[in-house]
Write a protein that holds these residues in place. Structure first.
Motif, PDB file in Angstrom:
ATOM      1  N   VAL A  58       1.295  -0.704  -0.331  1.00  0.00           N
ATOM      2  CA  VAL A  58      -0.061  -0.865   0.173  1.00  0.00           C
ATOM      3  C   VAL A  58       1.119   1.203   0.340  1.00  0.00           C
ATOM      4  CG1 VAL A  58      -2.062  -1.470   1.657  1.00  0.00           C
ATOM      5  CG2 VAL A  58      -0.048   0.204   2.654  1.00  0.00           C
ATOM      6  N   GLU A  59      -0.010   1.906  -0.259  1.00  0.00           N
ATOM      7  CA  GLU A  59       0.865   3.318  -0.098  1.00  0.00           C
ATOM      8  C   GLU A  59       0.918   4.394   0.855  1.00  0.00           C
ATOM      9  OE1 GLU A  59       0.432   7.116  -3.194  1.00  0.00           O
ATOM     10  OE2 GLU A  59       1.869   6.354  -4.309  1.00  0.00           O
ATOM     11  N   PHE A  60       2.294   4.472   1.755  1.00  0.00           N
ATOM     12  CA  PHE A  60       1.833   5.008   3.042  1.00  0.00           C
ATOM     13  C   PHE A  60       3.090   6.109   3.356  1.00  0.00           C
ATOM     14  CE2 PHE A  60       3.894   1.062   3.463  1.00  0.00           C
ATOM     15  CZ  PHE A  60       5.359   1.464   4.667  1.00  0.00           C
ATOM     16  N   ASP A  61       2.847   6.837   4.191  1.00  0.00           N
ATOM     17  CA  ASP A  61       3.957   7.756   4.186  1.00  0.00           C
ATOM     18  C   ASP A  61       4.368   7.244   5.722  1.00  0.00           C
ATOM     19  OD1 ASP A  61       6.407   9.876   5.775  1.00  0.00           O
ATOM     20  OD2 ASP A  61       3.880  11.187   5.494  1.00  0.00           O
ATOM     21  N   PRO A  62       6.244   6.880   5.719  1.00  0.00           N
ATOM     22  CA  PRO A  62       6.977   5.711   6.385  1.00  0.00           C
ATOM     23  C   PRO A  62       7.116   7.328   7.924  1.00  0.00           C
ATOM     24  CG  PRO A  62       8.219   6.528   5.042  1.00  0.00           C
ATOM     25  CD  PRO A  62       7.143   6.852   4.847  1.00  0.00           C
ATOM     26  N   THR A  63       6.938   7.956   7.335  1.00  0.00           N
ATOM     27  CA  THR A  63       7.900   8.616   8.649  1.00  0.00           C
ATOM     28  C   THR A  63       6.491   8.839  10.134  1.00  0.00           C
ATOM     29  OG1 THR A  63       7.920  10.858   7.745  1.00  0.00           O
ATOM     30  CG2 THR A  63       8.028  11.200   9.819  1.00  0.00           C
ATOM     31  N   ILE A 100      18.115   8.921  20.114  1.00  0.00           N
ATOM     32  CA  ILE A 100      17.745   8.204  18.580  1.00  0.00           C
ATOM     33  C   ILE A 100      16.839   9.598  17.895  1.00  0.00           C
ATOM     34  CG2 ILE A 100      16.106   6.960  17.529  1.00  0.00           C
ATOM     35  CD1 ILE A 100      15.922   5.573  20.559  1.00  0.00           C
ATOM     36  N   GLN A 101      18.266  10.187  16.473  1.00  0.00           N
ATOM     37  CA  GLN A 101      17.775  10.949  16.300  1.00  0.00           C
ATOM     38  C   GLN A 101      17.252  10.537  14.846  1.00  0.00           C
ATOM     39  OE1 GLN A 101      21.923  12.932  15.213  1.00  0.00           O
ATOM     40  NE2 GLN A 101      21.674  13.154  17.420  1.00  0.00           N
ATOM     41  N   ASN A 102      15.826  10.937  14.780  1.00  0.00           N
ATOM     42  CA  ASN A 102      14.897  10.681  13.191  1.00  0.00           C
ATOM     43  C   ASN A 102      15.474  11.836  12.344  1.00  0.00           C
ATOM     44  OD1 ASN A 102      13.289   9.644  11.306  1.00  0.00           O
ATOM     45  ND2 ASN A 102      11.529   9.700  12.926  1.00  0.00           N
ATOM     46  N   HIS A 103      16.135  11.212  11.339  1.00  0.00           N
ATOM     47  CA  HIS A 103      16.671  12.146   9.979  1.00  0.00           C
ATOM     48  C   HIS A 103      15.216  12.197   9.226  1.00  0.00           C
ATOM     49  CE1 HIS A 103      19.870  13.229  12.221  1.00  0.00           C
ATOM     50  NE2 HIS A 103      20.299  12.450  12.320  1.00  0.00           N
ATOM     51  N   ILE A 104      14.373  11.458   9.184  1.00  0.00           N
ATOM     52  CA  ILE A 104      13.206  11.185   8.302  1.00  0.00           C
ATOM     53  C   ILE A 104      12.315  12.220   8.361  1.00  0.00           C
ATOM     54  CG2 ILE A 104      11.387   9.682   6.576  1.00  0.00           C
ATOM     55  CD1 ILE A 104      13.087   7.637   7.735  1.00  0.00           C
ATOM     56  N   LEU A 105      12.351  13.377   7.054  1.00  0.00           N
ATOM     57  CA  LEU A 105      10.848  14.312   6.907  1.00  0.00           C
ATOM     58  C   LEU A 105       9.947  13.834   6.845  1.00  0.00           C
ATOM     59  CD1 LEU A 105      13.345  16.745   6.134  1.00  0.00           C
ATOM     60  CD2 LEU A 105      13.202  16.768   8.563  1.00  0.00           C
ATOM     61  N   PRO A 106       8.583  13.935   6.520  1.00  0.00           N
ATOM     62  CA  PRO A 106       7.262  14.288   6.628  1.00  0.00           C
ATOM     63  C   PRO A 106       7.647  14.320   4.906  1.00  0.00           C
ATOM     64  CG  PRO A 106       7.799  15.810   8.168  1.00  0.00           C
ATOM     65  CD  PRO A 106       8.949  15.328   8.152  1.00  0.00           C
ATOM     66  N   GLY A 107       6.365  13.660   4.008  1.00  0.00           N
ATOM     67  CA  GLY A 107       6.357  15.033   2.950  1.00  0.00           C
ATOM     68  C   GLY A 107       6.552  13.699   1.288  1.00  0.00           C
ATOM     69  N   PHE A 108       7.574  12.751   1.796  1.00  0.00           N
ATOM     70  CA  PHE A 108       6.614  11.186   0.566  1.00  0.00           C
ATOM     71  C   PHE A 108       6.632   9.930   1.210  1.00  0.00           C
ATOM     72  CE2 PHE A 108      10.423   9.630   3.106  1.00  0.00           C
ATOM     73  CZ  PHE A 108      10.425   8.833   3.083  1.00  0.00           C
ATOM     74  N   LYS A 109       6.727   9.156   0.027  1.00  0.00           N
ATOM     75  CA  LYS A 109       5.585   7.917   0.761  1.00  0.00           C
ATOM     76  C   LYS A 109       6.399   6.660  -0.736  1.00  0.00           C
ATOM     77  CE  LYS A 109       1.145   9.986   0.833  1.00  0.00           C
ATOM     78  NZ  LYS A 109      -0.480   9.865   0.831  1.00  0.00           N
ATOM     79  N   ILE A 110       6.203   5.730   0.268  1.00  0.00           N
ATOM     80  CA  ILE A 110       6.569   3.890  -0.645  1.00  0.00           C
ATOM     81  C   ILE A 110       5.639   3.364  -0.875  1.00  0.00           C
ATOM     82  CG2 ILE A 110       8.824   5.177   0.807  1.00  0.00           C
ATOM     83  CD1 ILE A 110       7.741   2.779   3.115  1.00  0.00           C
ATOM     84  N   LYS A 111       5.782   2.395  -1.355  1.00  0.00           N
ATOM     85  CA  LYS A 111       4.645   1.690  -2.127  1.00  0.00           C
ATOM     86  C   LYS A 111       5.031   0.423  -1.148  1.00  0.00           C
ATOM     87  CE  LYS A 111       0.732  -0.138  -4.891  1.00  0.00           C
ATOM     88  NZ  LYS A 111       0.279   0.351  -6.459  1.00  0.00           N
TER      89      LYS A 111
END
Length: 419
Positions: free
Chosen positions: A272-277, A298-309
């Motif tokens: 499914v297509e979702f935002d992993p953030t 713990i440093q999260n460098h993943i920024l919202p705004g993209f999606k993966i399937k």
């Protein structure tokens, strides 16, 4: 034939006339062993004086001939006799035995000595030292069992290879006759049976050992908590141990159930297509308590705004497992980073830590799908099931999972999804 028989008889006669010489050390070993066994018999009969006399004689003789293992067994025998009447002396003898056992790297005797020390400390109501000795006993037992598992696995692989060669040779003969079709079916069946046996062996090993030991430790701690003479600090220490063992059991059980389901029913991908953030953030929040115990950032460098399937549940499982491993194998006050890199043909996520790293042997085990028991920086147990299952999830999704690591320099685990 007659000459062969004469040569054989001559060889047997020569062997009989030249027996293998017995060294003084061998003779001393048998004497020490006899003295120790006699001491045990006197102890069982209730004659502690005679028991101590024989064990001490055995100890002196073992010292004279520098028989270290016999010295250890004599010291253990003395400690067992003194256990009920003089616990302090019993502990002194066990510590001498422990020093000797460590010097000759005898893990089985070392484990036995720690178990005896745990019982005596418990008898003295010194529950903290009793628990420490018991944990060391379990650690060594785990290590020995892992060694036995590796040896059995090597033997199984050699046996399987030898049997496979024999089956293939027979099958070739059958193929050249008339049964090519049936040979091919038989090989497929053998492959399935072998895979099924590996699944069964892995399941029984984990259920019978990796789950039993933490639960056994919980039972032992609860037995200690039933006593009325524990201080508040000791009670808090015991409760902390129960929580840690419970966390270990739950983590193993969760991974085991997911792995067993995947092996028995196959891996089903629901892309499914979702935002992993959000998933990454939720897992960091869920594991923040464990990270805080070691002062990890713990440093999260993943920024919202993209999606993966991809399969959302599998992504959640992989991130949670990699973050949990990073916490487990990180030193105190370290840093853990979660990153993502966008490439033309794929999206690559990574979890990087500054921990103890992974040895070359463990990296080879990861490649061959046979990772064993490992321990974190605070003794946290890991079975490797979660990492292996994550690798299988990625393979089924058309992606990949790999790692880069160097001992004492940290580890980075990558997993990718095709675009």
């Amino acid at each position: 034939m007659k000459y062969l028989l004469i040569i054989l008889l001559f060889s047997m006669s020569a062997c009989a006339q030249n027996p293998h010489p017995v060294s003084p050390a061998d003779t001393a070993h048998h004497q020490v062993d006899k003295l120790n066994r006699t001491g045990v018999e006197y102890h069982s009969a209730g004659d502690k004086t005679k028991a101590l006399e024989h064990h001490n004689k055995a100890l002196q003789l073992a010292k004279k001939h520098e028989l270290h293992e016999d010295q250890i067994r004599s010291l253990i025998g003395i400690a067992k006799v003194l256990k009920t009447d003089d616990t302090d002396q019993s502990i002194i003898h066990l510590k001498r035995a422990l020093q000797l056992a460590k010097s000759i790297n005898h893990q089985e005797l070392t484990s036995e000595i720690y178990h005896s020390l745990s019982e005596i400390y418990r008898q003295q109501a010194d529950y903290r030292q009793s628990m420490d000795a018991l944990e060391e006993h379990h650690r060594l037992a785990d290590k020995m069992i892992q060694g036995e598992k590796d040896q059995k696995l090597t033997l199984l692989e050699k046996t399987y290879q030898r049997d496979a060669i024999l089956i293939i040779a027979i099958a070739i003969l059958l193929i050249m006759a008339v049964l090519f079709y049936y040979f091919r079916k038989t090989r497929q069946l053998n492959t399935r049976l072998h895979a099924a046996n590996q699944i069964k062996d892995k399941l029984f090993t984990i259920i019978g050992h990796d789950l039993r030991n933490p639960i056994g430790s919980i039972t032992n701690v609860l037995a200690m908590l039933e006593g009325d003479d524990l201080t508040p600090d000791e009670q808090r220490h015991m409760i902390s141990q129960i929580r840690k063992q419970g966390d270990v059991s739950l983590e193993i059980l969760d991974s085991l159930l997911s792995w067993g389901k995947a092996q028995l029913n196959g891996i089903t991908i629901n892309p499914v297509e979702f935002d992993p953030t959000a998933i990454v953030s939720n897992n960091i929040t869920a594991l923040q308590g464990k990270a805080a115990e070691k002062g990890l950032n713990i440093q999260n460098h993943i920024l919202p705004g993209f999606k993966i399937k991809a399969d959302q549940d599998h992504f959640d499982f992989i991130i949670r497992n990699l973050l949990s491993n990073a916490i487990k194998f990180s030193s105190e006050s370290g840093k853990i980073e979660v990153n993502v890199k966008h490439e033309p043909s794929k999206t690559v996520f990574s979890v990087k830590d500054e921990g103890v790293g992974i040895s070359a042997a463990q990296q080879n085990a990861f490649l061959s799908q046979h990772m064993g028991i490992t321990y974190g920086t605070k003794g946290e147990k890991g079975t490797g099931i979660g990492l292996m299952l994550s690798k299988e999830f990625q393979r089924a999704s058309g992606g990949a999972l790999w790692l880069e690591s160097k001992e004492a320099s940290g580890t980075t685990v990558y997993f990718s999804y095709p675009k």
